[in-house]
Design an enzyme around this catalytic site. Structure first.
Site, PDB file in Angstrom:
ATOM      1  N   ARG A  43       0.867  -1.186   0.000  1.00 19.18           N
ATOM      2  CA  ARG A  43       0.000   0.000   0.000  1.00 19.18           C
ATOM      3  C   ARG A  43       0.899   1.229   0.000  1.00 19.18           C
ATOM      4  NH1 ARG A  43      -2.212   3.319   4.017  1.00 19.18           N
ATOM      5  NH2 ARG A  43      -4.332   4.057   3.649  1.00 19.18           N
ATOM      6  N   SER A 114     -12.916  -2.840   1.154  1.00 23.71           N
ATOM      7  CA  SER A 114     -13.201  -2.204   2.443  1.00 23.71           C
ATOM      8  C   SER A 114     -14.673  -1.838   2.485  1.00 23.71           C
ATOM      9  CB  SER A 114     -12.373  -0.929   2.603  1.00 23.71           C
ATOM     10  OG  SER A 114     -11.011  -1.238   2.615  1.00 23.71           O
ATOM     11  N   LYS A 143      -4.044   6.324   8.791  1.00 27.04           N
ATOM     12  CA  LYS A 143      -4.888   6.774   7.674  1.00 27.04           C
ATOM     13  C   LYS A 143      -5.576   8.056   8.101  1.00 27.04           C
ATOM     14  CE  LYS A 143      -8.820   5.162   4.866  1.00 27.04           C
ATOM     15  NZ  LYS A 143      -8.481   5.234   3.458  1.00 27.04           N
TER      16      LYS A 143
HETATM   17  N1  TZP Z   1      -8.025   1.618   6.734  1.00 30.84           N
HETATM   18  C1  TZP Z   1      -8.727   1.809   7.848  1.00 30.84           C
HETATM   19  S1  TZP Z   1      -7.719   2.151   9.151  1.00 30.84           S
HETATM   20  C2  TZP Z   1      -6.327   2.011   8.216  1.00 30.84           C
HETATM   21  C3  TZP Z   1      -6.682   1.723   6.914  1.00 30.84           C
HETATM   22  C4  TZP Z   1      -5.763   1.536   5.784  1.00 30.84           C
HETATM   23  C5  TZP Z   1      -4.947   2.210   8.741  1.00 30.84           C
HETATM   24  C6  TZP Z   1      -4.504   1.130   9.650  1.00 30.84           C
HETATM   25  O1  TZP Z   1      -3.199   1.376  10.109  1.00 30.84           O
HETATM   26  P1  TZP Z   1      -2.734   1.024  11.589  1.00 30.84           P
HETATM   27  O2  TZP Z   1      -1.353   1.640  11.687  1.00 30.84           O
HETATM   28  O3  TZP Z   1      -2.672  -0.467  11.692  1.00 30.84           O
HETATM   29  O4  TZP Z   1      -3.708   1.661  12.538  1.00 30.84           O
END
Ligand code: TZP
Ligand code: MG
Length: 219
Positions: A43, A114, A143
């Site tokens: 990603r 998602s 995010k």
């Molecule tokens: N989609 C929802 S939360 C997120 C994504 C891509 C980020 C998750 O990252 P982390 O560091 O595991 O909280």
């Protein structure tokens, strides 16, 4: 891959791009593999994200590491890249191309989507999704445009309604809270920073893996 094989592979789903690491992403992925990850998503997003040839090169190198150990290699958003390098699958969100169109483009490759509510879940399932990513389960710094935190309520709701598609929770997940996703009926957890930025990537992955292995989904 059957749904049951996919369910197994989704236990510890590590997601990463160069912007999630403060050292060489290849070393991070190697250590995460040693720690027991079972699925990987490339990603490449956010400020300073690689583009074009650099993005392609990193994708190819990460894919090679996954291939060696039979860990499925999934590409986030970039369907053309996934097809160009013959990835094992793609993961898309609600802002990306419609699920049905992506399914047509990628054929039998794994398709993750998602979803944030029951309606999105049904639409994605009917359009050919193989698994869902659901979150953010907990607050996340990774995010910036994430939807509101929803805990495990949607995972529970879908399972209560008899939906058995493989599900991973995402957002703020680490070794101490991963069990809540499994107890709600999830098949695994998706993790970025609790692994990519851990002082010991291997130990972080190992402890999350241990938690998901000991807290099986009820289905
Ligand atoms: N989609 C929802 S939360 C997120 C994504 C891509 C980020 C998750 O990252 P982390 O560091 O595991 O909280
Ligand atoms: Mg997306």
């Amino acid at each position: 891959m059957t749904a049951e094989q996919l369910r197994f592979h989704l236990k510890l789903y590590f997601i990463m791009g160069s912007t999630n690491c403060n050292r060489n992403p290849l070393d991070v992925l190697k250590e995460a593999i040693d720690g027991g990850i079972t699925f990987f998503q490339y990603r490449e997003k956010g400020e300073g994200a690689l583009k074009d040839e650099q993005k392609l090169n990193l994708a190819l190198q990460l894919q090679k590491l996954c291939k060696k150990v039979n860990i499925p290699f999934i590409v986030n958003d970039d369907i053309d890249l996934a097809i160009a390098i013959n990835a094992d699958g793609v993961h898309i969100g609600q802002e990306d191309e419609p699920v049905e169109m992506v399914r047509k483009k990628i054929g039998n490759m794994i398709l993750g989507v998602s979803v944030h509510n029951h309606e999105e879940a049904i639409m994605a399932m009917n359009a050919g999704a193989d698994y869902f990513g659901i979150g953010p389960i907990f607050p996340t710094q990774t995010k910036t445009d994430a939807k509101p935190v929803q805990g495990v309520s949607l995972i529970k709701e879908l399972r209560d309604k008899g939906i058995s598609i493989p599900i991973v929770g995402i957002g703020g997940i680490h070794a101490e809270n991963a069990h809540t996703v499994m107890e709600a009926g999830g098949d695994g957890v998706s993790v970025i920073s609790a692994i990519s930025l851990a002082p010991s990537v291997k130990e972080a992955a190992r402890s999350i893996r241990k938690s998901v292995d000991t807290n099986h989904s009820p289905i």
